[in-house]
Write a protein that holds these residues in place. Sequence first.
Motif, mmCIF file in Angstrom:
data_model
loop_
_atom_site.group_PDB
_atom_site.id
_atom_site.type_symbol
_atom_site.label_atom_id
_atom_site.label_comp_id
_atom_site.label_asym_id
_atom_site.label_seq_id
_atom_site.Cartn_x
_atom_site.Cartn_y
_atom_site.Cartn_z
ATOM 1 N N MET A 118 0.974 -1.123 -0.153
ATOM 2 C CA MET A 118 0.181 0.035 -0.054
ATOM 3 C C MET A 118 0.920 1.340 0.079
ATOM 4 S SD MET A 118 -3.035 -0.898 -0.040
ATOM 5 C CE MET A 118 -3.964 -2.492 0.189
ATOM 6 N N ASN A 119 0.313 2.441 -0.484
ATOM 7 C CA ASN A 119 1.261 3.785 -0.690
ATOM 8 C C ASN A 119 0.824 4.459 0.391
ATOM 9 O OD1 ASN A 119 2.209 5.748 -1.566
ATOM 10 N ND2 ASN A 119 1.293 5.994 -3.371
ATOM 11 N N ARG A 120 1.473 4.322 1.677
ATOM 12 C CA ARG A 120 1.170 5.269 2.705
ATOM 13 C C ARG A 120 -0.097 5.085 3.204
ATOM 14 N NH1 ARG A 120 3.981 7.481 -0.811
ATOM 15 N NH2 ARG A 120 2.485 8.695 -2.090
ATOM 16 N N ASN A 121 -0.676 4.170 3.039
ATOM 17 C CA ASN A 121 -1.850 3.343 3.700
ATOM 18 C C ASN A 121 -2.978 4.458 3.340
ATOM 19 O OD1 ASN A 121 -0.886 1.194 4.547
ATOM 20 N ND2 ASN A 121 -0.086 1.891 6.325
ATOM 21 N N GLN A 122 -3.163 5.037 2.399
ATOM 22 C CA GLN A 122 -3.931 6.098 2.068
ATOM 23 C C GLN A 122 -5.287 5.397 1.550
ATOM 24 O OE1 GLN A 122 -1.493 8.115 -1.219
ATOM 25 N NE2 GLN A 122 -2.843 9.672 -0.687
ATOM 26 N N VAL A 123 -6.326 5.803 2.141
ATOM 27 C CA VAL A 123 -7.621 5.248 2.079
ATOM 28 C C VAL A 123 -8.838 6.359 1.772
ATOM 29 C CG1 VAL A 123 -8.292 4.861 4.511
ATOM 30 C CG2 VAL A 123 -9.381 3.598 2.961
ATOM 31 N N VAL A 124 -9.762 6.146 0.753
ATOM 32 C CA VAL A 124 -10.725 7.270 0.609
ATOM 33 C C VAL A 124 -11.809 6.464 0.481
ATOM 34 C CG1 VAL A 124 -11.594 8.896 -1.396
ATOM 35 C CG2 VAL A 124 -9.043 8.749 -0.741
ATOM 36 N N PHE A 125 -12.952 6.950 1.031
ATOM 37 C CA PHE A 125 -14.310 6.301 1.120
ATOM 38 C C PHE A 125 -15.132 7.280 0.090
ATOM 39 C CE2 PHE A 125 -18.630 6.346 2.531
ATOM 40 C CZ PHE A 125 -18.973 4.682 2.270
ATOM 41 N N VAL A 126 -15.392 6.600 -0.999
ATOM 42 C CA VAL A 126 -16.327 7.199 -2.158
ATOM 43 C C VAL A 126 -17.156 6.258 -2.915
ATOM 44 C CG1 VAL A 126 -16.259 8.189 -4.481
ATOM 45 C CG2 VAL A 126 -14.537 8.993 -2.645
ATOM 46 N N ASN A 127 -18.229 6.541 -2.999
ATOM 47 C CA ASN A 127 -19.287 5.619 -3.698
ATOM 48 C C ASN A 127 -19.524 4.479 -3.175
ATOM 49 O OD1 ASN A 127 -20.930 5.439 -6.062
ATOM 50 N ND2 ASN A 127 -19.450 4.249 -7.303
ATOM 51 N N GLY A 128 -19.729 4.199 -1.754
ATOM 52 C CA GLY A 128 -20.000 3.043 -1.030
ATOM 53 C C GLY A 128 -18.789 2.182 -0.849
ATOM 54 N N SER A 129 -17.612 2.634 -1.303
ATOM 55 C CA SER A 129 -16.497 1.571 -1.182
ATOM 56 C C SER A 129 -15.222 2.279 -0.894
ATOM 57 C CB SER A 129 -16.080 1.322 -2.646
ATOM 58 O OG SER A 129 -17.182 0.583 -3.226
ATOM 59 N N LEU A 130 -14.289 1.542 0.004
ATOM 60 C CA LEU A 130 -13.040 2.081 0.329
ATOM 61 C C LEU A 130 -12.001 1.893 -0.800
ATOM 62 C CD1 LEU A 130 -13.008 0.290 4.161
ATOM 63 C CD2 LEU A 130 -13.431 3.002 3.356
ATOM 64 N N HIS A 131 -11.128 2.823 -0.917
ATOM 65 C CA HIS A 131 -10.295 2.804 -2.096
ATOM 66 C C HIS A 131 -8.775 2.816 -1.552
ATOM 67 C CE1 HIS A 131 -13.826 4.090 -3.692
ATOM 68 N NE2 HIS A 131 -13.599 3.508 -4.964
ATOM 69 N N TRP A 132 -7.656 2.009 -1.917
ATOM 70 C CA TRP A 132 -6.251 2.143 -1.597
ATOM 71 C C TRP A 132 -5.448 2.226 -2.736
ATOM 72 C CZ3 TRP A 132 -9.728 -1.139 0.884
ATOM 73 C CH2 TRP A 132 -9.768 -0.976 2.277
ATOM 74 N N LEU A 133 -4.620 3.101 -2.679
ATOM 75 C CA LEU A 133 -3.610 3.368 -3.827
ATOM 76 C C LEU A 133 -2.398 2.435 -3.571
ATOM 77 C CD1 LEU A 133 -2.971 5.060 -6.257
ATOM 78 C CD2 LEU A 133 -1.709 6.845 -4.812
#
Length: 156
Positions: free
Chosen positions: A1-16
């Motif tokens: 994972m890239n710096r553990n970035q997580v974004v919540f959008v559209n009912g989903s969690l996203h990790w770069l």
Amino acid sequence: MNRNQVVFVNGSLHWLTGSSCILVLDLDCDIWRKMSLPDKLGYGSGNRIYMLELDSCLSLIEISDSWMNIWVLKDYVREEWDLADRVSLRCIRGLVPGIFPISQTSEYVFLATHKQVLVYQRKNRVWKEMYSVKNGCTLPLWFSAHAFRSTILSCH
């Protein structure tokens, strides 16, 4: 994972991820999937990539030595990305190596460095310093900076 970035959008969690894709967990269906990055993204070419939310859409901020590109996922199903903004970093050249985006709206992008918080006004293309640590500080400023969402707590 890239710096553990997580974004919540559209009912989903996203990790770069470090493998040039976004890992997505759909919380409604408990399904994992991979999502592609924009084709023209300079991933792996020395550019730094950060993931944020922008007006309820997934967004990527790509920072090179002289430019900041802001990508927005316009079609979630087809994975179609738009280059929403291209910002020159000439005015803050000395700060670019340590700059880190912390939040954005359609009007502003907030970025932090070790000792400063900067705001870029997207409509009039002006950079301003919002905050600066004047004395010694034990932790870098960006260590304690978090994205703010107006939906967390109303200011009214």
